[in-house]
Design a protein around this motif. Structure first.
Motif, PDB file in Angstrom:
ATOM      1  N   UNK A  37       0.831  -1.216   0.195  1.00 38.04           N
ATOM      2  CA  UNK A  37      -0.015   0.040   0.005  1.00 38.04           C
ATOM      3  C   UNK A  37       0.773   1.265  -0.048  1.00 38.04           C
ATOM      4  N   UNK A  38       0.425   2.324  -0.573  1.00 36.73           N
ATOM      5  CA  UNK A  38       0.824   3.383  -0.604  1.00 36.73           C
ATOM      6  C   UNK A  38      -0.210   4.535  -0.063  1.00 36.73           C
ATOM      7  N   UNK A  39       0.190   5.526   0.734  1.00 36.06           N
ATOM      8  CA  UNK A  39      -0.508   6.646   1.265  1.00 36.06           C
ATOM      9  C   UNK A  39      -0.683   7.886   0.131  1.00 36.06           C
ATOM     10  N   UNK A  40      -1.923   8.239   0.383  1.00 39.10           N
ATOM     11  CA  UNK A  40      -2.051   9.566  -0.724  1.00 39.10           C
ATOM     12  C   UNK A  40      -1.117  10.579  -0.670  1.00 39.10           C
ATOM     13  N   UNK A 125      -2.872   2.534  -3.736  1.00 30.89           N
ATOM     14  CA  UNK A 125      -3.275   3.792  -3.121  1.00 30.89           C
ATOM     15  C   UNK A 125      -4.156   3.820  -2.321  1.00 30.89           C
ATOM     16  N   UNK A 126      -3.877   3.842  -0.943  1.00 32.06           N
ATOM     17  CA  UNK A 126      -4.938   3.618  -0.067  1.00 32.06           C
ATOM     18  C   UNK A 126      -5.707   5.141  -0.213  1.00 32.06           C
ATOM     19  N   UNK A 127      -7.179   4.812   0.008  1.00 36.02           N
ATOM     20  CA  UNK A 127      -8.218   6.050  -0.116  1.00 36.02           C
ATOM     21  C   UNK A 127      -8.480   6.549  -1.798  1.00 36.02           C
ATOM     22  N   UNK A 128      -7.744   6.158  -2.718  1.00 37.36           N
ATOM     23  CA  UNK A 128      -8.197   6.269  -4.081  1.00 37.36           C
ATOM     24  C   UNK A 128      -8.360   7.726  -4.356  1.00 37.36           C
ATOM     25  N   UNK A 129      -9.078   7.994  -5.428  1.00 31.75           N
ATOM     26  CA  UNK A 129      -9.274   9.362  -5.908  1.00 31.75           C
ATOM     27  C   UNK A 129      -9.983  10.095  -4.887  1.00 31.75           C
ATOM     28  N   UNK A 130     -10.877   9.380  -3.915  1.00 31.80           N
ATOM     29  CA  UNK A 130     -11.729  10.180  -2.981  1.00 31.80           C
ATOM     30  C   UNK A 130     -10.890  10.809  -1.995  1.00 31.80           C
ATOM     31  N   UNK A 131      -9.806  10.265  -1.499  1.00 35.28           N
ATOM     32  CA  UNK A 131      -8.876  10.898  -0.423  1.00 35.28           C
ATOM     33  C   UNK A 131      -7.686  11.746  -1.211  1.00 35.28           C
ATOM     34  N   UNK A 132      -7.525  11.633  -2.577  1.00 39.17           N
ATOM     35  CA  UNK A 132      -6.815  12.327  -3.088  1.00 39.17           C
ATOM     36  C   UNK A 132      -7.426  14.071  -3.170  1.00 39.17           C
ATOM     37  N   UNK A 133      -8.548  13.905  -3.437  1.00 45.17           N
ATOM     38  CA  UNK A 133      -9.420  15.330  -3.660  1.00 45.17           C
ATOM     39  C   UNK A 133      -9.760  15.681  -2.150  1.00 45.17           C
ATOM     40  N   UNK A 134      -9.946  14.891  -1.326  1.00 47.28           N
ATOM     41  CA  UNK A 134     -10.296  15.401   0.079  1.00 47.28           C
ATOM     42  C   UNK A 134      -9.018  15.865   0.688  1.00 47.28           C
ATOM     43  N   UNK A 135      -8.060  15.473   0.463  1.00 44.96           N
ATOM     44  CA  UNK A 135      -6.652  15.890   1.077  1.00 44.96           C
ATOM     45  C   UNK A 135      -6.246  17.261   0.538  1.00 44.96           C
ATOM     46  N   UNK A 136      -6.981  17.603  -0.535  1.00 45.51           N
ATOM     47  CA  UNK A 136      -6.623  19.236  -1.214  1.00 45.51           C
ATOM     48  C   UNK A 136      -5.552  18.919  -2.221  1.00 45.51           C
ATOM     49  N   UNK A 137      -5.394  17.699  -3.075  1.00 43.70           N
ATOM     50  CA  UNK A 137      -4.635  17.824  -4.168  1.00 43.70           C
ATOM     51  C   UNK A 137      -5.229  18.221  -5.436  1.00 43.70           C
ATOM     52  N   UNK A 138      -4.488  18.842  -6.297  1.00 46.13           N
ATOM     53  CA  UNK A 138      -4.973  19.021  -7.710  1.00 46.13           C
ATOM     54  C   UNK A 138      -5.409  17.832  -8.437  1.00 46.13           C
ATOM     55  N   UNK A 139      -6.236  17.967  -9.152  1.00 49.49           N
ATOM     56  CA  UNK A 139      -6.877  16.933 -10.179  1.00 49.49           C
ATOM     57  C   UNK A 139      -7.332  17.452 -11.432  1.00 49.49           C
ATOM     58  N   UNK A 140      -7.330  16.736 -12.315  1.00 48.31           N
ATOM     59  CA  UNK A 140      -7.842  17.159 -13.866  1.00 48.31           C
ATOM     60  C   UNK A 140      -9.229  16.269 -14.019  1.00 48.31           C
ATOM     61  N   UNK A 148      -9.823  21.222  -4.672  1.00 47.45           N
ATOM     62  CA  UNK A 148     -10.657  21.888  -3.563  1.00 47.45           C
ATOM     63  C   UNK A 148      -9.885  22.066  -2.099  1.00 47.45           C
ATOM     64  N   UNK A 149     -10.210  22.635  -1.194  1.00 45.74           N
ATOM     65  CA  UNK A 149      -9.666  22.741  -0.001  1.00 45.74           C
ATOM     66  C   UNK A 149      -9.611  21.571   0.784  1.00 45.74           C
ATOM     67  N   UNK A 150      -8.469  21.239   1.460  1.00 44.26           N
ATOM     68  CA  UNK A 150      -8.398  20.097   2.350  1.00 44.26           C
ATOM     69  C   UNK A 150      -9.476  19.858   3.112  1.00 44.26           C
ATOM     70  N   UNK A 151      -9.895  18.844   3.543  1.00 41.67           N
ATOM     71  CA  UNK A 151     -11.011  18.281   4.402  1.00 41.67           C
ATOM     72  C   UNK A 151     -10.356  18.298   5.859  1.00 41.67           C
ATOM     73  N   UNK A 152     -10.699  19.009   7.059  1.00 40.68           N
ATOM     74  CA  UNK A 152     -10.018  19.014   8.139  1.00 40.68           C
ATOM     75  C   UNK A 152      -9.932  17.567   8.558  1.00 40.68           C
ATOM     76  N   UNK A 153     -10.796  16.721   8.392  1.00 42.97           N
ATOM     77  CA  UNK A 153     -11.007  15.316   8.874  1.00 42.97           C
ATOM     78  C   UNK A 153      -9.704  14.369   8.254  1.00 42.97           C
ATOM     79  N   UNK A 154      -9.308  14.874   7.078  1.00 39.50           N
ATOM     80  CA  UNK A 154      -8.266  13.967   6.442  1.00 39.50           C
ATOM     81  C   UNK A 154      -7.078  14.270   6.121  1.00 39.50           C
ATOM     82  N   UNK A 155      -6.773  15.670   6.374  1.00 42.27           N
ATOM     83  CA  UNK A 155      -5.280  16.256   6.186  1.00 42.27           C
ATOM     84  C   UNK A 155      -5.176  17.607   7.029  1.00 42.27           C
TER      85      UNK A 155
END
Length: 164
Positions: A37-40, A125-140, A148-155
């Motif tokens: 496994x890899x972390x987002x 990658x643990x968390x998949x695309x959902x956690x990529x977005x929830x942690x505030x990383x750019x996406x296309x 999106x702004x980072x979710x305080x519960x995930x990052x």
């Protein structure tokens, strides 16, 4: 067998009803988990660093899902197409990090299995695309880049990383 008050308490506790593994077994299990496994945030950090991260990211979702949003620079290869297209799209000498929608989806796991069965080194990658977005990383998306702004519960909001 005589039960002590400690063993009676353990038997009644749903967390400890099944005793923890020995330290050696736990070390083997958790060490193995990190090999699979890899972390987002670790993936994002490696991709953001200058130079080659040493792996390729693979989005195993459908084209409609890919268009809705994906990690910049990821290779799009739906799981069902891995048997016929992986060899043409991926270098077997380069590790692959798979992802799908999120923790409620095992598509990244299925893609990792299909790749491993074809001789690729792979992590999910643990968390998949959902956690990529929830942690505030750019996406296309099909419309362009988003973030999106980072979710305080995930990052962490006010720190570069979580410190873990």
């Amino acid at each position: 067998m005589v039960m002590t008050s400690h063993s009676t308490a353990l038997a009644a506790n749903p967390v400890l009803r099944v005793p923890p593994a020995s330290p050696a077994a736990a070390a083997a299990y958790f060490g193995a988990s990190l090999a699979f496994h890899a972390d987002v945030s670790d993936v994002a950090s490696a991709l953001a660093a200058d130079g080659d991260p040493g792996f390729v990211v693979l989005d195993s979702r459908s084209t409609a899902s890919w268009d809705q949003g994906h990690i910049p620079g990821a290779v799009h290869l739906p799981t069902a197409l891995i048997p016929e297209q992986a060899a043409a799209l991926l270098d077997p000498a380069v590790p692959v990090v798979t992802y799908c929608w999120g923790p409620g989806c095992n598509g990244g796991t299925r893609a990792a299995l299909a790749l491993a069965q074809r001789g690729f080194q792979v992590k999910e990658m643990l968390g998949g695309f959902e956690y990529w977005v929830r942690e505030g990383f750019a996406y296309e998306t099909w419309e362009g880049g988003e973030r999106r702004a980072a979710d305080r519960l995930t990052a962490p909001v006010d720190a570069a990383d979580c410190g873990c």
